[in-house]
Design an enzyme around this catalytic site. Sequence first.
Site, short mmCIF file in Angstrom:
data_model
loop_
_atom_site.label_atom_id
_atom_site.label_comp_id
_atom_site.label_asym_id
_atom_site.label_seq_id
_atom_site.Cartn_x
_atom_site.Cartn_y
_atom_site.Cartn_z
N SER A 32 6.20 14.97 5.89
CA SER A 32 7.47 15.55 6.35
C SER A 32 8.20 16.30 5.23
O SER A 32 8.91 17.27 5.51
CB SER A 32 8.37 14.43 6.90
OG SER A 32 8.68 13.50 5.88
N THR A 33 8.02 15.91 4.00
CA THR A 33 8.70 16.64 2.92
C THR A 33 8.01 17.98 2.68
O THR A 33 8.66 19.02 2.53
CB THR A 33 8.71 15.80 1.62
OG1 THR A 33 9.16 14.48 1.92
CG2 THR A 33 9.61 16.42 0.57
N GLU A 107 -6.19 15.45 -0.23
CA GLU A 107 -5.06 15.59 -1.16
C GLU A 107 -5.52 15.36 -2.59
O GLU A 107 -5.16 16.09 -3.51
CB GLU A 107 -3.95 14.60 -0.81
CG GLU A 107 -3.19 14.97 0.44
CD GLU A 107 -2.22 13.90 0.88
OE1 GLU A 107 -2.40 12.72 0.52
OE2 GLU A 107 -1.26 14.25 1.61
O1 DER Z 1 0.15 11.21 2.89
C1 DER Z 1 0.77 11.58 1.86
O2 DER Z 1 0.46 11.25 0.72
C2 DER Z 1 1.95 12.44 2.08
O3 DER Z 1 2.27 13.16 0.96
C3 DER Z 1 3.05 11.63 2.66
O4 DER Z 1 2.79 10.26 2.64
C4 DER Z 1 4.44 11.84 2.11
O5 DER Z 1 5.20 11.51 3.19
P1 DER Z 1 6.61 12.09 3.58
O6 DER Z 1 6.83 13.36 2.79
O7 DER Z 1 6.52 12.34 5.05
O8 DER Z 1 7.54 11.01 3.22
#
Ligand code: DER
Length: 230
Positions: A32-33, A107
């Site tokens: 989401s970020t 990632e």
């Molecule tokens: O999956 C991940 O590592 C993402 O970066 C995520 O977990 C970060 O989540 P958020 O930005 O929705 O809090």
Amino acid sequence: SDVDIAKQKAAEEALKRVLSLKPRILGVGTGSTVDVFIDMLPRFEKELRNVTFVCVSLYSAYRVAQKGFNVSQLSVVSEVDVYVDGADEIDSNMNMIKGGGGASTLEKIVAYASRYKIFIVDYTKLVKRLGEKHSIPVEVLPEALNVVYKKLKELGFEVSIRMVKSGKYGFVVSDTRGVILDVKPSTDFDPKELELILKRIPGVVETGLFVDMADEIIVGYPDRVEVLRR
Ligand code: DER
């Protein structure tokens, strides 16, 4: 909410940094970020017109392409200039737990291939010790699900197989076709050591432990950002 404003501020700071670094190839994470970051990209359509985007999830690739930017397959890229991604937990050594979004395999590959790695989080992600609020996601080949599950239990971990909350009944299956075991160590642990213990179990594809991988972490607050640099 305060967290939403904090995400906005972190994403804005990251975009400023990306524009100053002028990457040819820009890696984009998921979550989401990162979505807030993606939604800001069209403000700089001219400056980003010749950038090649490499995304770690189908969802991020879809959203970046939908805004008219150039998206490349990861398979044809060997190096990325700048990477922007989120995280679930950050400790004071800038080590992270990631994988809340079920995409930690790609990632980590894109982060590994990136020259400069920026992570954007809101202030709620800061912890004293990794594992305070989140389990460690471990992606495993479906065929190895029970073999790995059993080994993790023998090692003393609490283990749960990540289930889809709605829209599909059963296990989460990642874009890389793995299932996710959420693993909770019983005591404090050394992230580097634990990563090696997990990675050597046959069938484990990747873990959500990101050790020594951040060059810069931008922490958003409702009224400011704080930048941590390695
Ligand atoms: O999956 C991940 O590592 C993402 O970066 C995520 O977990 C970060 O989540 P958020 O930005 O929705 O809090």
